[in-house]
Design a protein around this motif. Structure first.
Motif, mmCIF file in Angstrom:
data_model
loop_
_atom_site.group_PDB
_atom_site.id
_atom_site.type_symbol
_atom_site.label_atom_id
_atom_site.label_comp_id
_atom_site.label_asym_id
_atom_site.label_seq_id
_atom_site.Cartn_x
_atom_site.Cartn_y
_atom_site.Cartn_z
ATOM 1 N N ARG A 159 6.880 8.562 14.933
ATOM 2 C CA ARG A 159 6.936 9.312 13.582
ATOM 3 C C ARG A 159 6.160 9.098 12.577
ATOM 4 N N HIS A 160 5.963 10.484 11.865
ATOM 5 C CA HIS A 160 5.499 11.039 11.556
ATOM 6 C C HIS A 160 5.197 10.846 9.921
ATOM 7 N N VAL A 161 4.763 10.650 8.906
ATOM 8 C CA VAL A 161 4.602 10.835 7.408
ATOM 9 C C VAL A 161 3.286 11.037 6.634
ATOM 10 N N VAL A 162 3.946 11.862 5.644
ATOM 11 C CA VAL A 162 3.020 12.906 5.175
ATOM 12 C C VAL A 162 2.943 11.921 3.811
ATOM 13 N N ALA A 163 0.987 11.576 3.948
ATOM 14 C CA ALA A 163 1.103 10.588 2.491
ATOM 15 C C ALA A 163 -0.250 11.243 1.945
ATOM 16 N N ASP A 164 -1.406 11.251 1.212
ATOM 17 C CA ASP A 164 -2.212 10.980 0.630
ATOM 18 C C ASP A 164 -2.865 9.773 -0.118
ATOM 19 N N LEU A 165 -3.969 9.314 0.547
ATOM 20 C CA LEU A 165 -4.644 8.072 0.817
ATOM 21 C C LEU A 165 -5.141 7.475 -0.786
ATOM 22 N N ALA A 166 -5.391 9.357 -1.387
ATOM 23 C CA ALA A 166 -5.351 8.826 -2.761
ATOM 24 C C ALA A 166 -4.521 7.960 -3.820
ATOM 25 N N GLU A 167 -3.965 7.926 -3.621
ATOM 26 C CA GLU A 167 -2.269 7.771 -4.081
ATOM 27 C C GLU A 167 -1.632 6.003 -2.944
ATOM 28 N N PRO A 168 -2.244 5.012 -2.872
ATOM 29 C CA PRO A 168 -1.692 3.501 -2.598
ATOM 30 C C PRO A 168 -0.927 3.461 -2.116
ATOM 31 N N ALA A 169 0.121 3.816 -3.187
ATOM 32 C CA ALA A 169 1.501 3.420 -3.572
ATOM 33 C C ALA A 169 2.358 5.160 -1.962
ATOM 34 N N GLY A 170 2.304 6.161 -2.127
ATOM 35 C CA GLY A 170 2.946 6.150 -1.186
ATOM 36 C C GLY A 170 2.729 6.764 -0.019
ATOM 37 N N LEU A 171 1.905 4.948 0.537
ATOM 38 C CA LEU A 171 1.612 4.523 1.627
ATOM 39 C C LEU A 171 2.495 4.241 2.432
ATOM 40 N N ARG A 172 3.732 2.901 0.972
ATOM 41 C CA ARG A 172 4.781 2.225 1.541
ATOM 42 C C ARG A 172 5.773 3.027 2.281
ATOM 43 N N PRO A 173 6.272 4.006 2.353
ATOM 44 C CA PRO A 173 7.071 4.138 3.337
ATOM 45 C C PRO A 173 6.029 4.353 4.718
ATOM 46 N N ALA A 174 5.408 4.439 5.152
ATOM 47 C CA ALA A 174 4.548 4.312 6.110
ATOM 48 C C ALA A 174 4.399 3.116 6.244
ATOM 49 N N LEU A 175 3.892 2.160 5.945
ATOM 50 C CA LEU A 175 3.868 1.053 5.357
ATOM 51 C C LEU A 175 5.506 -0.434 5.508
ATOM 52 N N ALA A 176 6.470 0.452 5.650
ATOM 53 C CA ALA A 176 7.228 -0.694 5.879
ATOM 54 C C ALA A 176 7.197 -1.090 7.496
ATOM 55 N N GLY A 177 7.973 -2.237 7.578
ATOM 56 C CA GLY A 177 7.631 -2.892 9.235
ATOM 57 C C GLY A 177 6.941 -2.886 9.686
ATOM 58 N N ALA A 178 5.192 -2.424 9.341
ATOM 59 C CA ALA A 178 3.825 -2.352 10.258
ATOM 60 C C ALA A 178 3.837 -3.590 10.153
ATOM 61 N N LYS A 179 2.842 -4.053 11.195
ATOM 62 C CA LYS A 179 2.070 -5.006 11.507
ATOM 63 C C LYS A 179 0.535 -4.482 11.583
ATOM 64 N N SER A 180 0.536 -3.659 12.339
ATOM 65 C CA SER A 180 -1.613 -3.100 12.028
ATOM 66 C C SER A 180 -1.339 -2.341 11.251
ATOM 67 N N LEU A 181 -2.134 -1.952 10.962
ATOM 68 C CA LEU A 181 -2.829 -0.518 9.571
ATOM 69 C C LEU A 181 -4.457 0.023 10.834
#
Length: 279
Positions: A41-63
């Motif tokens: 799965r691919h998600v576009v996000a800017d790490l300068a905006e941490p809240a934008g990572l929420r869709p990518a992190l949903a259900g994740a066990k590791s980062l």
């Protein structure tokens, strides 16, 4: 599911592929749309905006957290990424740091990275920290001149460091994401030998099967070129290391072999695998 940031770069790409090949569900995160391996799965996000990572992190066990230039962005909040990970139920974070937090701890960017390491350790999450030195892939800076002129232009031609293959960093990252035994580990990642820019030029020539000339730049020439693609302070820090590496920066670390059970790859191996970029 495992989330990989910087998933289209020299480390993230082989890491994403390696994790997918084990059968893990993988989410690849990058700033722009990009091709990823089948099933990822691919998600576009800017790490300068941490809240934008929420869709990518949903259900994740590791980062896998690779900040790259985002660490230096105005208003960047890298600690917020760790908070978002914890809030999303992520259990383990593997952070790509830098050897400089040990060897040259007082530069602005390294102070920030050390603080991020401390934030991760204090987060209550499982963690591992990777601290690579110079990258073999920095030789890609020379690709255009090698293609056009069969020329490498670089400073400090006879001063070397044990550059590490990004594929080895990716392999160590995969092990830390997948294996519990690496939790709480901090690993210094280098190549198997000290190699100078002249030596790297010789390896590129051997891979190409044709001569490649070497021209030594002054520090000022090198700084001007580097400052076009990175903050001037980071360019100065990099040149300080390249021109006058400390004993700790010349040390060949055993950590790649300790994690992977094999020696790290030499620069010549990286050059052979990437030779088409220089043709």
């Amino acid at each position: 599911m495992i989330v990989v940031t910087g998933a289209t770069g020299n480390i993230g790409r082989p890491l994403t592929r390696a994790l997918a090949e084990t059968g893990e569900q993988v989410t690849a995160v990058s700033r722009h749309r990009a091709a990823v391996p089948d099933g990822v799965r691919h998600v576009v996000a800017d790490l300068a905006e941490p809240a934008g990572l929420r869709p990518a992190l949903a259900g994740a066990k590791s980062l896998f957290l690779l900040l790259s230039g985002d660490l230096h962005a105005t208003g960047a909040d890298p600690a917020g990424i760790i908070a978002e990970a914890a809030g999303s139920g992520v259990r383990r974070v593997v952070l790509l740091s830098t050897l400089g937090v040990v060897t040259r701890p007082f530069g602005t960017t390294r102070i920030a990275m050390r603080a991020l390491e401390d934030t991760l350790r204090d987060s209550g999450l499982e963690w591992a920290v990777l601290r690579p030195g110079g990258f073999a892939s920095n030789a890609l800076w020379w690709a255009e001149s090698v293609r056009a002129q069969r020329l490498v232009a670089a400073p400090f031609g006879d001063v070397g460091v044990p550059v590490v293959d990004p594929a080895d960093i990716a392999a160590v990252a995969a092990a830390c994401l997948l294996e519990d035994r690496h939790t709480g580990g901090s690993y210094e990642l280098t190549g198997p030998e000290v190699i100078t820019p002249r030596g790297q030029t010789e390896a590129l020539a051997a891979a190409l099967g044709s001569p490649v000339a070497f021209r030594e730049l002054t520090r000022e020439e090198a700084r001007a070129a580097m400052a076009r693609s990175m903050p001037a302070e980071l360019a100065d820090d990099t040149l300080d290391i390249l021109g006058n590496p400390s004993p700790a920066e010349l040390r060949v670390s055993p950590d790649v072999e300790r994690v992977l059970g094999r020696a790290p790859r030499p620069f010549a191996d990286w050059a052979a695998r990437n030779v088409d970029t220089f043709r």
